[in-house]
Scaffold this active site. Structure first.
Site, PDB file in Angstrom:
ATOM      1  N   ASP A  99       0.845  -1.200   0.000  1.00 41.08           N
ATOM      2  CA  ASP A  99       0.000   0.000   0.000  1.00 41.08           C
ATOM      3  C   ASP A  99       0.881   1.250   0.000  1.00 41.08           C
ATOM      4  O   ASP A  99       1.730   1.413   0.884  1.00 41.08           O
ATOM      5  CB  ASP A  99      -0.910   0.026   1.235  1.00 41.08           C
ATOM      6  CG  ASP A  99      -1.998  -1.044   1.191  1.00 41.08           C
ATOM      7  OD1 ASP A  99      -2.147  -1.698   0.140  1.00 41.08           O
ATOM      8  OD2 ASP A  99      -2.693  -1.217   2.213  1.00 41.08           O
ATOM      9  N   GLY A 128      -3.410  -5.341   1.125  1.00 45.95           N
ATOM     10  CA  GLY A 128      -4.104  -6.361   0.322  1.00 45.95           C
ATOM     11  C   GLY A 128      -5.212  -6.935   1.186  1.00 45.95           C
ATOM     12  O   GLY A 128      -4.973  -7.284   2.344  1.00 45.95           O
ATOM     13  N   GLY A 186      -6.764  -9.768   1.199  1.00 46.03           N
ATOM     14  CA  GLY A 186      -6.530 -11.127   1.684  1.00 46.03           C
ATOM     15  C   GLY A 186      -5.547 -11.131   2.839  1.00 46.03           C
ATOM     16  O   GLY A 186      -5.813 -11.696   3.915  1.00 46.03           O
ATOM     17  N   GLY A 246     -23.112   0.856  11.633  1.00 46.80           N
ATOM     18  CA  GLY A 246     -23.157  -0.502  12.182  1.00 46.80           C
ATOM     19  C   GLY A 246     -23.199  -1.584  11.133  1.00 46.80           C
ATOM     20  O   GLY A 246     -22.588  -1.467  10.068  1.00 46.80           O
ATOM     21  N   GLY A 267     -12.994  -2.858   7.154  1.00 49.27           N
ATOM     22  CA  GLY A 267     -13.748  -4.055   6.746  1.00 49.27           C
ATOM     23  C   GLY A 267     -12.919  -5.312   6.968  1.00 49.27           C
ATOM     24  O   GLY A 267     -13.448  -6.364   7.364  1.00 49.27           O
ATOM     25  N   ASP A 268     -11.625  -5.218   6.733  1.00 49.86           N
ATOM     26  CA  ASP A 268     -10.748  -6.381   6.934  1.00 49.86           C
ATOM     27  C   ASP A 268     -10.637  -6.711   8.426  1.00 49.86           C
ATOM     28  O   ASP A 268     -10.620  -7.886   8.814  1.00 49.86           O
ATOM     29  CB  ASP A 268      -9.356  -6.096   6.353  1.00 49.86           C
ATOM     30  CG  ASP A 268      -9.415  -5.760   4.872  1.00 49.86           C
ATOM     31  OD1 ASP A 268     -10.313  -6.267   4.184  1.00 49.86           O
ATOM     32  OD2 ASP A 268      -8.569  -4.980   4.401  1.00 49.86           O
ATOM     33  N   GLY A 311      -3.323   3.520   8.294  1.00 53.05           N
ATOM     34  CA  GLY A 311      -2.943   2.310   7.559  1.00 53.05           C
ATOM     35  C   GLY A 311      -4.040   1.268   7.596  1.00 53.05           C
ATOM     36  O   GLY A 311      -5.032   1.402   8.320  1.00 53.05           O
ATOM     37  N   SER A 344      -3.273  -0.968  11.121  1.00 52.04           N
ATOM     38  CA  SER A 344      -4.284  -0.519  12.088  1.00 52.04           C
ATOM     39  C   SER A 344      -5.008  -1.676  12.781  1.00 52.04           C
ATOM     40  O   SER A 344      -5.835  -1.445  13.660  1.00 52.04           O
ATOM     41  CB  SER A 344      -5.322   0.343  11.367  1.00 52.04           C
ATOM     42  OG  SER A 344      -6.136  -0.467  10.528  1.00 52.04           O
TER      43      SER A 344
HETATM   44  O1  RIB Z   1      -9.113  -3.227   2.407  1.00 50.45           O
HETATM   45  C1  RIB Z   1      -7.985  -2.422   2.378  1.00 50.45           C
HETATM   46  C2  RIB Z   1      -7.031  -2.907   1.322  1.00 50.45           C
HETATM   47  O2  RIB Z   1      -7.616  -2.705   0.061  1.00 50.45           O
HETATM   48  C3  RIB Z   1      -5.719  -2.179   1.279  1.00 50.45           C
HETATM   49  O3  RIB Z   1      -4.734  -2.744   2.124  1.00 50.45           O
HETATM   50  C4  RIB Z   1      -5.329  -2.197  -0.187  1.00 50.45           C
HETATM   51  O4  RIB Z   1      -4.262  -3.044  -0.465  1.00 50.45           O
HETATM   52  C5  RIB Z   1      -6.598  -2.619  -0.911  1.00 50.45           C
HETATM   53  O5  RIB Z   1      -6.470  -3.842  -1.450  1.00 50.45           O
END
Ligand code: RIB
Length: 302
Positions: free
Chosen positions: A15, A41, A43, A228, A254-255, A290, A294
């Site tokens: 990133d 990324g 994943g 939410g 979201g990740d 980040g 984060s």
């Molecule tokens: O969900 C965030 C991610 O989306 C970032 O880290 C970036 O690489 C994009 O793929």
């Protein structure tokens, strides 16, 4: 749900992040600050998010045979993730995301170079078939080719492994892939695209959730940011409020949510508790800069 490890099939990116007072529009140049090169990324982020919450995580993906790829492999290993199925592709660069973050709202916009992520293929998935079949949960997104994801989802379904798809970024989806998904986790705009609605339409959750269930998906969790989460399993529907947080950077929220959610599920938590756990993780992640950087650790949620 079966007990066992979480298998994440997905992207690895570097990133390149720049903070801006306002996000530029077409033809405009704006001054940025605080430039950073960070691991990312979807994943890789979701794998790290789950590992930081205590889950055993195995990863399927691809990086370039470059410095970024070597850094990403070392970084995922250091997080305790099994990277036996992270392949290195020659003559292709590791995936890269150019991320601009709005300093005042924390919102971002992202342009992606898929690079080595495009080399996640059926052969790679086949080489990891035993790890997929013995997993408790398969987690996928859409930054790697759908043919490989579909193949992995078929292996998972045949073995009774729960399949979670985060349909991000929003692209047209293979109908068979949706039929194999047990838990779909889109954000609001991704949910609308999949439900066949225009992004400019008002988010009508009944209509969107009905349309998503019609595709064969069993459970849907629509993440709504500060509003939410909306959960539906077809029979029951419920809205969960977000935890209040001062957002400085929403990339990776979201990740964080998905990683914490799956870690809680495989540790035996019921869905409701897993959603609460995931909401807490996401609310911490938005307060930091980040995406991967984060992601919180389990002790921070306790
Ligand atoms: O969900 C965030 C991610 O989306 C970032 O880290 C970036 O690489 C994009 O793929």
């Amino acid at each position: 749900m079966k007990q066992g490890h979480v298998l994440v099939l997905g992207s690895v990116n570097t990133d390149l992040v720049l903070r801006c007072a306002t996000l530029p529009v077409g033809g405009q140049t704006v001054q940025g600050s605080d430039f950073r090169r960070l691991p990312g990324g979807k994943g890789a982020n979701q794998a790290v998010a789950a590992a930081r919450m205590g889950a055993a995580v195995r990863f399927i993906g691809a990086v370039g045979s470059d410095e970024a790829g070597r850094d990403a492999r070392a970084n995922l290993s250091a997080e305790g993730i099994d990277v036996r199925h992270l392949k290195a592709v020659t003559d292709v660069a590791t995936g890269t995301a150019m991320i601009l973050v709005d300093e005042s709202s924390g919102q971002n916009c992202i342009a992606l170079y898929e690079g080595a992520n495009a080399h996640v293929d059926i052969e790679l998935v086949d080489s990891a078939a035993a790890d997929i079949a013995s997993a408790a949960l398969l987690v996928c997104q859409l930054e790697t080719p759908q043919a490989a994801t579909l193949h992995a989802a078929r292996i998972a379904r045949d073995a009774g492994v729960t399949v979670l798809l985060n349909p991000a970024p929003a692209v047209p989806l293979d109908a068979e892939l949706l039929e194999l998904v047990d838990i779909l986790v889109p954000n609001e705009s991704e949910a609308m695209v999949l439900a066949g609605q225009a992004a400019s339409d008002r988010f009508d959750h009944d209509r969107v959730l009905d349309a998503l269930h019609m595709t064969g998906v069993r459970a849907v969790l629509v993440t709504l940011g500060a509003q939410g989460v909306m959960y539906s399993d077809g029979a029951t529907q419920r809205r969960y409020q977000a935890y209040a947080a001062h957002a400085v950077d929403t990339s990776g929220a979201g990740d964080a949510f998905i990683g914490a959610f799956v870690a809680a599920l495989v540790s035996g938590s019921p869905v409701e508790r897993a959603i609460d756990f995931a909401q807490r993780a996401a609310s911490i992640s938005v307060t930091r800069h980040g995406a991967m950087a984060s992601l919180p650790f389990k002790h921070e949620l306790d």
